[in-house]
Structures are given as structure tokens and as C-alpha cells.
Design a protein around this motif. Structure first.
Motif, PDB file in Angstrom:
ATOM      1  N   LEU A   1       4.408  26.911 -30.278  1.00 39.65           N
ATOM      2  CA  LEU A   1       4.008  26.260 -31.526  1.00 39.65           C
ATOM      3  C   LEU A   1       4.638  27.072 -32.640  1.00 39.65           C
ATOM      4  N   GLN A   2       5.366  26.410 -33.537  1.00 38.75           N
ATOM      5  CA  GLN A   2       6.083  27.121 -34.591  1.00 38.75           C
ATOM      6  C   GLN A   2       5.695  26.570 -35.961  1.00 38.75           C
ATOM      7  N   PHE A   3       5.279  27.481 -36.830  1.00 40.71           N
ATOM      8  CA  PHE A   3       4.981  27.153 -38.218  1.00 40.71           C
ATOM      9  C   PHE A   3       6.032  27.842 -39.078  1.00 40.71           C
ATOM     10  N   ALA A   4       6.561  27.128 -40.071  1.00 40.55           N
ATOM     11  CA  ALA A   4       7.595  27.705 -40.931  1.00 40.55           C
ATOM     12  C   ALA A   4       7.172  27.579 -42.388  1.00 40.55           C
TER      13      ALA A   4
ATOM     14  N   SER B   1      -2.655  21.520 -35.080  1.00 37.70           N
ATOM     15  CA  SER B   1      -2.033  22.632 -34.356  1.00 37.70           C
ATOM     16  C   SER B   1      -2.840  23.911 -34.513  1.00 37.70           C
ATOM     17  N   ARG B   2      -3.355  24.154 -35.714  1.00 40.11           N
ATOM     18  CA  ARG B   2      -4.185  25.344 -35.948  1.00 40.11           C
ATOM     19  C   ARG B   2      -5.469  25.270 -35.119  1.00 40.11           C
ATOM     20  N   GLU B   3      -6.025  24.062 -34.984  1.00 39.84           N
ATOM     21  CA  GLU B   3      -7.205  23.885 -34.140  1.00 39.84           C
ATOM     22  C   GLU B   3      -6.879  24.229 -32.690  1.00 39.84           C
ATOM     23  N   CYS B   4      -5.715  23.798 -32.225  1.00 34.82           N
ATOM     24  CA  CYS B   4      -5.294  24.107 -30.852  1.00 34.82           C
ATOM     25  C   CYS B   4      -5.141  25.612 -30.659  1.00 34.82           C
ATOM     26  N   LEU B   5      -4.641  26.297 -31.674  1.00 39.58           N
ATOM     27  CA  LEU B   5      -4.509  27.756 -31.582  1.00 39.58           C
ATOM     28  C   LEU B   5      -5.877  28.426 -31.525  1.00 39.58           C
ATOM     29  N   ALA B   6      -6.817  27.900 -32.320  1.00 38.82           N
ATOM     30  CA  ALA B   6      -8.153  28.489 -32.354  1.00 38.82           C
ATOM     31  C   ALA B   6      -8.877  28.304 -31.021  1.00 38.82           C
ATOM     32  N   GLU B   7      -8.678  27.142 -30.393  1.00 39.64           N
ATOM     33  CA  GLU B   7      -9.325  26.847 -29.119  1.00 39.64           C
ATOM     34  C   GLU B   7      -8.315  26.230 -28.153  1.00 39.64           C
TER      35      GLU B   7
ATOM     36  N   HIS C   1       4.506  21.060 -41.588  1.00 34.08           N
ATOM     37  CA  HIS C   1       4.128  20.627 -40.249  1.00 34.08           C
ATOM     38  C   HIS C   1       4.254  21.773 -39.257  1.00 34.08           C
ATOM     39  N   CYS C   2       3.920  21.472 -38.031  1.00 30.85           N
ATOM     40  CA  CYS C   2       4.099  22.404 -36.927  1.00 30.85           C
ATOM     41  C   CYS C   2       5.044  21.740 -35.934  1.00 30.85           C
ATOM     42  N   VAL C   3       5.883  22.528 -35.292  1.00 28.26           N
ATOM     43  CA  VAL C   3       6.784  21.987 -34.285  1.00 28.26           C
ATOM     44  C   VAL C   3       6.388  22.587 -32.940  1.00 28.26           C
ATOM     45  N   VAL C   4       6.098  21.720 -31.984  1.00 29.40           N
ATOM     46  CA  VAL C   4       5.839  22.184 -30.625  1.00 29.40           C
ATOM     47  C   VAL C   4       7.139  22.010 -29.855  1.00 29.40           C
TER      48      VAL C   4
END
Length: 153
Positions: free
Chosen positions: A53-56, A91-97, A61-64
Motif C-alpha cells: 500500500l503506497q501513499f504519496a 486504505s488507512r482502515e485496512c492498515l489499522a486492522e 489516494h492510495c495505490v495498492v
């Protein structure tokens, strides 16, 4: 397909040499946050694959990205790559859980945006040609830099 130049830095002084060579080509700095995923059994890495998962800082947006089957020849890596743009909040939710990702109900192709619709026509073909030319130019620049770096070492 993604193409990257891989540099093997042999000692602690080498990064300074690379910086010296590359500094004249520096245009801007982009900040990224990269999060890599694999199972505890290393299922992806054992198959020479990565999930990221990449945030710039330049994109809301986020790129998976899923990369697999990298082949490195003469310090140039070629790898199959699949990318999808995701909503950054999801994406941030996926990172958290990561064990409980939020389900999605619609795919991008099932609900195309106006920009997606534009990209399917003649304008889209022109954009794709321009991107191919840009990638070719970037590869040429990377090869030139790679040769210069090899000459240093």
C-alpha cells in the motif's frame, strides 16, 4: 511491467558517490509511505512477490500494488505489476486492522468515472502513447545514470 535500475552499494562511502552523480538531475523530492504485506509463512516473498500500500504526498489516494516474478539482468529489474487506486481513508482502515479489511461492493470497471470513460476513446489512446514515450525516455535516463554510477565504482 515496471522497469527499475538496481544499484548495489558496496561500502559506506558509495551512497555519497551516487548522490554526487545524481544531484545534477534532481528536480523535486516526493515523499512516500510504503506498507508491505506478507503472511507469517512468507507466502508472497517465497514466490518473489510483494504486496504494497503506497501513499504519496502528491496524490490524495492510495495505490495498492502487487509485483511478482522480478527478473534482474545487468542491474535492471523487470517485474510484472498490477496496480489499483484506492480511497485513502479505506486504505488507512485496512492498515489499522489488516485482519478485518472493509469489504468493497463495486469495482472500478463496473462503475467507471468520467475520466475512465474519456480514457477509452481517441484521447485515451493519445495519453497512453504519450505515457509509453515518457516511460521509454525515463528508461533511457536510468540506463545512462546506471552507466555513470558503474564508472564511479
Amino acid at each position: 511491467m515496471e522497469v527499475e535500475v538496481k544499484l548495489q552499494l558496496l561500502d559506506a562511502i558509495a551512497p555519497r558517490h551516487v548522490t554526487t552523480v545524481l544531484t545534477p538531475f534532481h528536480v523535486t523530492t516526493h515523499r512516500q509511505e510504503n506498507n508491505f504485506f506478507d503472511r507469517s509463512s512468507n507466502e508472497l516473498s517465497s514466490r518473489r512477490a510483494i504486496l504494497r500500500l503506497q501513499f504519496a504526498d502528491t496524490d490524495p489516494h492510495c495505490v495498492v500494488t502487487l509485483k511478482a516474478k522480478a527478473i534482474i539482468v545487468d542491474s535492471v529489474s523487470r517485474v510484472e505489476e498490477d496496480k489499483e487506486v484506492l480511497d485513502a481513508a479505506i486504505s488507512r482502515e485496512c492498515l489499522a486492522e489488516p485482519a478485518n479489511p472493509r469489504p468493497t461492493t463495486t469495482s472500478r470497471s463496473a462503475n467507471p468515472s468520467p475520466r475512465d470513460m474519456e480514457n477509452r476513446g481517441e484521447r485515451g489512446e493519445q495519453r497512453r502513447k504519450m505515457k509509453r514515450r515518457e516511460k521509454k525516455n525515463q528508461l533511457t535516463k536510468k540506463k545512462t545514470l546506471n552507466r555513470q554510477v558503474r564508472n564511479i565504482f
